[in-house]
Motif scaffolding. Structure first.
Motif, short mmCIF file in Angstrom:
data_model
loop_
_atom_site.label_atom_id
_atom_site.label_comp_id
_atom_site.label_asym_id
_atom_site.label_seq_id
_atom_site.Cartn_x
_atom_site.Cartn_y
_atom_site.Cartn_z
N SER A 13 -11.81 12.72 -7.39
CA SER A 13 -11.29 13.53 -6.01
C SER A 13 -9.74 13.42 -6.09
O SER A 13 -9.26 12.58 -6.64
N GLY A 14 -9.48 14.47 -5.34
CA GLY A 14 -8.04 14.55 -5.05
C GLY A 14 -7.12 15.34 -6.08
O GLY A 14 -7.60 15.44 -7.22
N HIS A 66 -4.75 3.76 -4.64
CA HIS A 66 -4.97 2.45 -3.94
C HIS A 66 -6.08 1.77 -4.41
O HIS A 66 -6.07 0.45 -4.62
N ARG A 67 -7.16 2.35 -4.42
CA ARG A 67 -8.38 1.48 -4.97
C ARG A 67 -8.25 0.98 -6.29
O ARG A 67 -8.72 -0.30 -6.70
N ALA A 92 -4.00 9.59 -3.22
CA ALA A 92 -3.46 8.51 -3.04
C ALA A 92 -4.38 7.33 -2.60
O ALA A 92 -4.34 6.31 -3.08
N ASP A 93 -5.35 7.69 -2.01
CA ASP A 93 -6.48 6.66 -1.78
C ASP A 93 -7.17 6.16 -2.93
O ASP A 93 -7.52 4.97 -2.98
N GLU A 94 -7.29 7.12 -3.89
CA GLU A 94 -8.09 6.59 -5.21
C GLU A 94 -7.16 5.87 -5.76
O GLU A 94 -7.42 4.87 -6.32
N GLN A 137 0.84 -1.05 0.00
CA GLN A 137 0.13 0.06 0.02
C GLN A 137 0.91 1.16 -0.05
O GLN A 137 0.32 2.32 0.56
N THR A 138 2.14 1.19 -0.28
CA THR A 138 3.06 2.51 -0.36
C THR A 138 2.68 2.92 -1.88
O THR A 138 2.30 2.23 -2.72
N ASP A 159 -3.70 13.31 -0.40
CA ASP A 159 -4.10 12.01 0.50
C ASP A 159 -5.11 11.49 -0.41
O ASP A 159 -5.26 10.20 -0.22
N ALA A 160 -6.24 12.15 -0.97
CA ALA A 160 -7.27 11.71 -1.47
C ALA A 160 -7.01 11.08 -2.67
O ALA A 160 -7.55 10.10 -3.14
#
Length: 342
Positions: free
Chosen positions: A232-233, A249-250, A245-247, A142-143, A242-243
């Motif tokens: 987003s992001g 990851h998904r 990065a979350d996207e 998850q990096t 951060d938003a």
């Protein structure tokens, strides 16, 4: 994974030295810690018979790195009888620790597994002025590793339209539209060039709605076939980063899950047709006949004769992938044609 990218490693002269350096948190004594870790590995390799000239080249490669580089990223290096033939970052967060091998073939199973568990995302964060373009690797741990970043834009002309709609402003508005369109074309051309060189798993369009919509319309046919948009992001502040990065990851997780399902389906279909093999002995025979289309490694278990079978796969233009079920000797294959049992 297409193995052509590391074909030159296997074309080297045996014996091969393979080094894995674990990533660790940077510290004030980082350089000294790297030296101590390398000294231990070096002594072990010397006892096993690694040549002094090769070890000297590895000294320079390992100890010449920037102070915090090895701790934060981890590295894998391969040297043959003539010198270093591979020097790459790898996701040491997998927790395997440092390792050193002297062998007839490179020991790249851990490196290949890490690559297969990672997603290479070409990310364009667009606005009307251009885009921030990033080459991002999202790993199994998850990096998010940004390997390269650039800004594609044109600041020579304003892209702001006049607020009033008077006829006297129509020429200015048309000129603003042309500048926006040219900026978008420049970004699309840049993405196409990077994609051809870096070969990402997925193109991701992010940023302002107008910017990414305009960019989507300018993509080449090759990129338009496989891309994703995120709503987003961005890059405006830490929260936007951060938003984003979350996207990413998904998207990477969805990509990995879909690939795992496809591999399971392919292996099941191949098995039903007699075009699958398990176990080191049978796969070795299939490789001798040029029958292996895709070599399959278990996710977390090293296969019997793995380095030998990987080398043979590279030299017969087979691919390699991962399988999430247990198989004989932790290694299996999808075959090009049926191989009789012996």
């Amino acid at each position: 994974m297409q193995l052509n990218a590391i074909r030159q490693v296997y074309d080297g002269q045996a014996p091969f030295v393979t080094i894995y350096l674990e990533g660790r948190s940077p510290a004030e004594d980082a350089r000294q810690q790297v030296r101590l870790r390398w000294d231990e590995l070096r002594g072990r390799l010397s006892e096993e018979g690694a040549s002094d000239p090769v070890l000297s080249q590895l000294d320079e490669a390992v100890l010449g790195a920037e102070s915090g580089e090895v701790q934060s990223n981890g590295r894998v290096l391969v040297a043959d009888a003539t010198g270093i033939v591979l020097d790459e970052a790898w996701d040491a967060a997998l927790g395997a620790g440092d390792a050193a091998h002297l062998s007839d073939e490179p020991e790249l199973g851990a490196f290949i597994r890490e690559r297969e568990r990672s997603a290479r995302l070409l990310v364009a964060i667009a606005n009307q002025h251009g885009a921030v373009v990033r080459q991002v690797v999202v790993s199994d741990s998850q990096t998010v590793d940004t390997q390269a970043e650039g800004v594609v834009s044109s600041d020579s002309e304003s892209v702001h339209k006049p607020r009033e709609g008077a006829l006297s402003h129509k020429h200015i508005q048309r000129r603003a539209d042309e500048v926006v369109k040219q900026n978008v074309r420049d970004v699309a051309d840049h993405l196409d060039a990077v994609a051809k060189r870096w070969k990402p798993d997925l193109l991701v369009l992010a940023g302002e709605v107008q910017g990414r919509t305009a960019l989507r319309d300018e993509l080449s046919a090759a990129l338009r076939d496989d891309y994703a948009e995120v709503t987003s992001g961005g890059v405006s502040d830490d929260g936007a980063e951060d938003a984003l990065a979350d996207e990413l990851h998904r998207l990477a997780a969805e990509r990995s899950d879909e690939a795992a399902r496809q591999r399971a389906d392919q292996f099941g279909t191949a098995t039903s047709r007699g075009l699958a093999a398990e176990g080191a002995g049978r796969i070795a025979r299939a490789l001798e006949m040029g029958a292996v289309e895709t070599l399959l490694l278990e996710y977390d278990r090293t296969g019997t004769r793995e380095s030998e079978l990987l080398a043979a796969s590279v030299r017969t233009d087979a691919e390699v992938s991962l399988i999430d079920s247990q198989v004989d000797d932790a290694i299996a294959a999808i075959l090009r044609f049926e191989v009789p049992d012996q």
